[in-house]
Motif scaffolding. Structure first.
Motif, PDB file in Angstrom:
ATOM      1  N   ILE A   1       0.843  -1.209   0.000  1.00 20.73           N
ATOM      2  CA  ILE A   1       0.000   0.000   0.000  1.00 20.73           C
ATOM      3  C   ILE A   1       0.873   1.252   0.000  1.00 20.73           C
ATOM      4  O   ILE A   1       0.563   2.251  -0.642  1.00 20.73           O
ATOM      5  CB  ILE A   1      -0.954  -0.008   1.220  1.00 20.73           C
ATOM      6  CG1 ILE A   1      -1.986  -1.123   1.060  1.00 20.73           C
ATOM      7  CG2 ILE A   1      -1.647   1.334   1.386  1.00 20.73           C
ATOM      8  CD1 ILE A   1      -2.782  -1.437   2.311  1.00 20.73           C
ATOM      9  N   ARG A   2       2.010   1.188   0.692  1.00 16.50           N
ATOM     10  CA  ARG A   2       2.910   2.341   0.780  1.00 16.50           C
ATOM     11  C   ARG A   2       3.573   2.621  -0.575  1.00 16.50           C
ATOM     12  O   ARG A   2       3.846   3.770  -0.907  1.00 16.50           O
ATOM     13  CB  ARG A   2       3.970   2.072   1.850  1.00 16.50           C
ATOM     14  CG  ARG A   2       4.337   3.270   2.696  1.00 16.50           C
ATOM     15  CD  ARG A   2       5.078   2.850   3.961  1.00 16.50           C
ATOM     16  NE  ARG A   2       6.157   1.906   3.701  1.00 16.50           N
ATOM     17  CZ  ARG A   2       7.362   2.264   3.235  1.00 16.50           C
ATOM     18  NH1 ARG A   2       7.617   3.516   2.982  1.00 16.50           N
ATOM     19  NH2 ARG A   2       8.295   1.344   3.027  1.00 16.50           N
ATOM     20  N   LYS A   3       3.830   1.563  -1.355  1.00 13.30           N
ATOM     21  CA  LYS A   3       4.640   1.731  -2.570  1.00 13.30           C
ATOM     22  C   LYS A   3       3.838   1.777  -3.865  1.00 13.30           C
ATOM     23  O   LYS A   3       4.227   2.446  -4.813  1.00 13.30           O
ATOM     24  CB  LYS A   3       5.664   0.584  -2.664  1.00 13.30           C
ATOM     25  CG  LYS A   3       6.789   0.755  -1.656  1.00 13.30           C
ATOM     26  CD  LYS A   3       7.913  -0.209  -1.923  1.00 13.30           C
ATOM     27  CE  LYS A   3       9.123   0.111  -1.056  1.00 13.30           C
ATOM     28  NZ  LYS A   3       9.995  -1.059  -0.892  1.00 13.30           N
ATOM     29  N   ASN A   4       2.726   1.066  -3.949  1.00 16.73           N
ATOM     30  CA  ASN A   4       1.967   0.994  -5.200  1.00 16.73           C
ATOM     31  C   ASN A   4       1.174   2.286  -5.421  1.00 16.73           C
ATOM     32  O   ASN A   4       0.450   2.741  -4.536  1.00 16.73           O
ATOM     33  CB  ASN A   4       1.018  -0.215  -5.142  1.00 16.73           C
ATOM     34  CG  ASN A   4       0.214  -0.361  -6.423  1.00 16.73           C
ATOM     35  OD1 ASN A   4      -0.806   0.296  -6.600  1.00 16.73           O
ATOM     36  ND2 ASN A   4       0.689  -1.205  -7.310  1.00 16.73           N
ATOM     37  N   SER A   5       1.315   2.864  -6.629  1.00 15.89           N
ATOM     38  CA  SER A   5       0.723   4.187  -6.861  1.00 15.89           C
ATOM     39  C   SER A   5      -0.800   4.145  -6.808  1.00 15.89           C
ATOM     40  O   SER A   5      -1.438   5.089  -6.357  1.00 15.89           O
ATOM     41  CB  SER A   5       1.202   4.753  -8.197  1.00 15.89           C
ATOM     42  OG  SER A   5       0.777   3.908  -9.248  1.00 15.89           O
TER      43      SER A   5
ATOM     44  N   ARG B   1       1.850 -11.620  -2.972  1.00 20.14           N
ATOM     45  CA  ARG B   1       1.839 -10.527  -3.943  1.00 20.14           C
ATOM     46  C   ARG B   1       0.460  -9.892  -3.916  1.00 20.14           C
ATOM     47  O   ARG B   1      -0.518 -10.542  -3.571  1.00 20.14           O
ATOM     48  CB  ARG B   1       2.142 -11.064  -5.349  1.00 20.14           C
ATOM     49  CG  ARG B   1       3.621 -11.379  -5.562  1.00 20.14           C
ATOM     50  CD  ARG B   1       3.917 -11.668  -7.019  1.00 20.14           C
ATOM     51  NE  ARG B   1       3.123 -12.788  -7.523  1.00 20.14           N
ATOM     52  CZ  ARG B   1       2.275 -12.706  -8.530  1.00 20.14           C
ATOM     53  NH1 ARG B   1       2.093 -11.545  -9.152  1.00 20.14           N
ATOM     54  NH2 ARG B   1       1.589 -13.764  -8.929  1.00 20.14           N
ATOM     55  N   PHE B   2       0.394  -8.612  -4.290  1.00 21.55           N
ATOM     56  CA  PHE B   2      -0.888  -7.911  -4.247  1.00 21.55           C
ATOM     57  C   PHE B   2      -1.127  -7.191  -5.560  1.00 21.55           C
ATOM     58  O   PHE B   2      -0.200  -6.904  -6.310  1.00 21.55           O
ATOM     59  CB  PHE B   2      -0.912  -6.895  -3.101  1.00 21.55           C
ATOM     60  CG  PHE B   2      -0.837  -7.537  -1.747  1.00 21.55           C
ATOM     61  CD1 PHE B   2      -1.994  -7.905  -1.083  1.00 21.55           C
ATOM     62  CD2 PHE B   2       0.400  -7.790  -1.154  1.00 21.55           C
ATOM     63  CE1 PHE B   2      -1.926  -8.511   0.160  1.00 21.55           C
ATOM     64  CE2 PHE B   2       0.467  -8.398   0.084  1.00 21.55           C
ATOM     65  CZ  PHE B   2      -0.697  -8.758   0.746  1.00 21.55           C
ATOM     66  N   LYS B   3      -2.391  -6.902  -5.828  1.00 21.04           N
ATOM     67  CA  LYS B   3      -2.792  -6.145  -7.011  1.00 21.04           C
ATOM     68  C   LYS B   3      -3.767  -5.062  -6.569  1.00 21.04           C
ATOM     69  O   LYS B   3      -4.576  -5.300  -5.669  1.00 21.04           O
ATOM     70  CB  LYS B   3      -3.511  -7.070  -8.006  1.00 21.04           C
ATOM     71  CG  LYS B   3      -2.663  -7.447  -9.213  1.00 21.04           C
ATOM     72  CD  LYS B   3      -3.512  -8.198 -10.210  1.00 21.04           C
ATOM     73  CE  LYS B   3      -2.675  -8.650 -11.395  1.00 21.04           C
ATOM     74  NZ  LYS B   3      -3.379  -9.690 -12.175  1.00 21.04           N
ATOM     75  N   ALA B   4      -3.679  -3.903  -7.215  1.00 23.52           N
ATOM     76  CA  ALA B   4      -4.621  -2.817  -6.880  1.00 23.52           C
ATOM     77  C   ALA B   4      -5.268  -2.303  -8.153  1.00 23.52           C
ATOM     78  O   ALA B   4      -4.625  -2.208  -9.194  1.00 23.52           O
ATOM     79  CB  ALA B   4      -3.897  -1.691  -6.169  1.00 23.52           C
ATOM     80  N   ARG B   5      -6.551  -1.991  -8.081  1.00 20.10           N
ATOM     81  CA  ARG B   5      -7.249  -1.393  -9.222  1.00 20.10           C
ATOM     82  C   ARG B   5      -8.356  -0.468  -8.713  1.00 20.10           C
ATOM     83  O   ARG B   5      -8.799  -0.578  -7.564  1.00 20.10           O
ATOM     84  CB  ARG B   5      -7.823  -2.470 -10.142  1.00 20.10           C
ATOM     85  CG  ARG B   5      -8.943  -3.274  -9.505  1.00 20.10           C
ATOM     86  CD  ARG B   5      -9.536  -4.277 -10.502  1.00 20.10           C
ATOM     87  NE  ARG B   5     -10.794  -4.812 -10.018  1.00 20.10           N
ATOM     88  CZ  ARG B   5     -10.903  -5.788  -9.129  1.00 20.10           C
ATOM     89  NH1 ARG B   5      -9.817  -6.350  -8.618  1.00 20.10           N
ATOM     90  NH2 ARG B   5     -12.093  -6.212  -8.730  1.00 20.10           N
ATOM     91  N   VAL B   6      -8.771   0.460  -9.611  1.00 21.75           N
ATOM     92  CA  VAL B   6      -9.890   1.340  -9.272  1.00 21.75           C
ATOM     93  C   VAL B   6     -11.025   1.037 -10.236  1.00 21.75           C
ATOM     94  O   VAL B   6     -10.824   1.004 -11.442  1.00 21.75           O
ATOM     95  CB  VAL B   6      -9.489   2.833  -9.371  1.00 21.75           C
ATOM     96  CG1 VAL B   6     -10.712   3.724  -9.169  1.00 21.75           C
ATOM     97  CG2 VAL B   6      -8.429   3.171  -8.344  1.00 21.75           C
TER      98      VAL B   6
END
Ligand SMILES: [Zn+2]
Length: 458
Positions: free
Chosen positions: A116-120, A173-178
């Motif tokens: 969370i700290r690093k992924n834009s 590993r994690f993934k983020a999306r909006v």
């Protein structure tokens, strides 16, 4: 706590009584399902209990029936199932850090926190405002499985941040999306009486949010001058849309219907959009609320309300100097009262900084003593409600105020008489459609009224 519960019940009732509501069918199904459960349990109990006298009488007819007990195997399995996850929801608090938020959510996962700290994309979490909700799904070891946060949006849709674990425990590993998701639209209702504290006090007491109050002022700007017309004892009732996502408030939308009783006279307005055209506000009998001229050229705000009540624009005052004075603090916004062209913009002796607008049919309006002009030029077209300048005390003025003149063929008219200009009404088929729409909406609002009274407890 109880008021929150009441709020939720009132909201659910609104969904249930409104067949056009997006959630209506689903809620009905849920309700039917829970009623069915109650019936099943009730029957099991009835079969399980037999009158004791039946056992005493050996000749009494015996009916052997198996009792239906819930099968608990699934639940028991889940208690020992290590793949079970838990979902928890929290609200962002003032001064919250991501670490503190995750802790409240029960997440104990340094890898997730690092991501969370690093992924834009995931860093969108840092921009959350107090009150916004975050939902986390965690496993038995308090590791993050997924996280959802509402990033805001408009009344009908929200932007949702989703963070998901994709790797396994040994290789997290994690993934983020909006993603954009639909909101649930609810009707909110507020009502009250203008007291000695004035208009804005009454709005606060009725919990009507500022963005909705602004709409209300704008809707009635052709028929009511909020500076001078509103008096103690005036009453209002307002219905507006709010967008919710997963039960959490996202944003207020449009005023749907409004009633205002001003000095004993009833004013009503309803939002109506005919066959996908741009919507507008209409009176309940189908007259457009839009008038050729606003009743007041001066912004009505918390700052300017209650300012200069001594300068009530009386008729004799108008006849003495051919205009009406609106006392307001220096810097208060001045609006064009009608569509027109800037005929003059500059300095004139007694008027100080003045703007003259030329409108259709020989009408013109004058705005004098301005402290400064908005970015408009001579010859430019301006539209009704457009910002043209700011209140000041240039020229012959003893204090900050706007001197406003309304002329027809260059003959000054009493601006207070411009309400007499009626606007055209819907006719024929359009009117029939409007009346059936407004009738239906009104009966729904009448139903809402009962719930609102119950949920407010007053
Ligand atoms: Zn004046």
């Amino acid at each position: 706590m109880w008021s929150r519960l009441r709020e939720v019940f009132a909201r659910e009732l609104v969904v249930l009584v409104d067949p056009t509501h997006a959630l209506h069918a689903r809620r009905r199904k849920q309700l039917t399902a829970s009623v069915a459960t109650v019936f099943t349990l009730g029957m099991a109990a009835a079969m399980g209990v037999a009158p004791s006298t039946a056992y005493d009488d050996p000749d009494a007819p015996r009916v052997l029936e198996s009792m239906r007990l819930p099968d608990l195997r699934d639940q028991l399995d889940q208690l020992t199932d290590t793949s079970a996850t838990y979902v928890r929801q929290e609200r962002m608090q003032r001064g919250d850090t991501i670490a503190a938020l995750l802790k409240r959510l029960g997440v104990d996962d340094p890898d997730a926190q690092e991501f969370i700290r690093k992924n834009s994309t995931a860093r969108g979490l840092f921009k959350l405002e107090p009150g916004q909700t975050v939902q986390a799904e965690i496993d038995q070891s308090n590791l993050l499985v997924s996280l959802q946060a509402n990033l805001g949006g408009d009344v009908s849709s929200s932007r949702e941040l989703v963070i998901e674990r994709v790797g396994d425990v040994t290789n997290p590993r994690f993934k983020a999306r909006v993603q954009t998701v639909d909101n649930e639209l609810h009707y909110q209702m507020g009502s009250g009486v203008i007291g000695p504290g004035g208009f804005f006090k009454a709005m606060d007491a009725a919990n009507v949010p500022d963005d909705v109050v602004e709409q209300m002022i704008s809707i009635f700007s052709g028929v009511i001058d909020f500076h001078h017309d509103i008096v103690k004892g005036d009453r209002f009732r307002i219905v507006y849309e709010s967008g919710y996502r997963d039960g959490a408030f996202v944003r207020n939308g449009r005023v749907v219907a409004i009633e205002l009783i001003n000095r004993g006279q009833l004013h009503q307005a309803l939002w109506y959009s005919a066959n996908g055209s741009n919507g507008a506000y209409y009176t309940f009998d189908g007259r457009s609320m839009k008038r050729p001229f606003l009743r007041s050229p001066v912004e009505f705000s918390r700052m300017s309300s209650g300012f200069g009540l001594r300068n009530h624009p009386l008729h004799h005052e108008w006849s003495q100097h051919k205009g009406v004075d609106f006392a307001a603090p220096t810097g208060t916004k001045v609006f064009a009262t009608g569509d027109g062209e800037v005929q003059f913009l500059g300095r004139q002796n007694g008027y100080g900084n003045i703007i003259v607008l030329r409108h259709h049919n020989g009408y013109s309006t004058y705005y004098a003593h301005l402290s400064r002009f908005a970015t408009i030029k001579q010859g430019q077209q301006v539209s009704q409600g457009q910002l043209i300048g700011y209140v000041g005390s240039t020229g012959w003025a003893t204090g900050p105020h706007l001197h406003y003149e309304f002329r027809h063929n260059d003959v000054p008219q009493n601006p207070l008489s411009i309400t007499l200009m009626e606007s055209p009404a819907l006719t024929g088929r359009a009117r029939q459609q409007f009346l059936s729409y407004s009738g239906e909406l009104m009966s729904r609002i009448n139903a809402l009224r009962t719930y609102n009274v119950a949920s407010n407890g007053n």
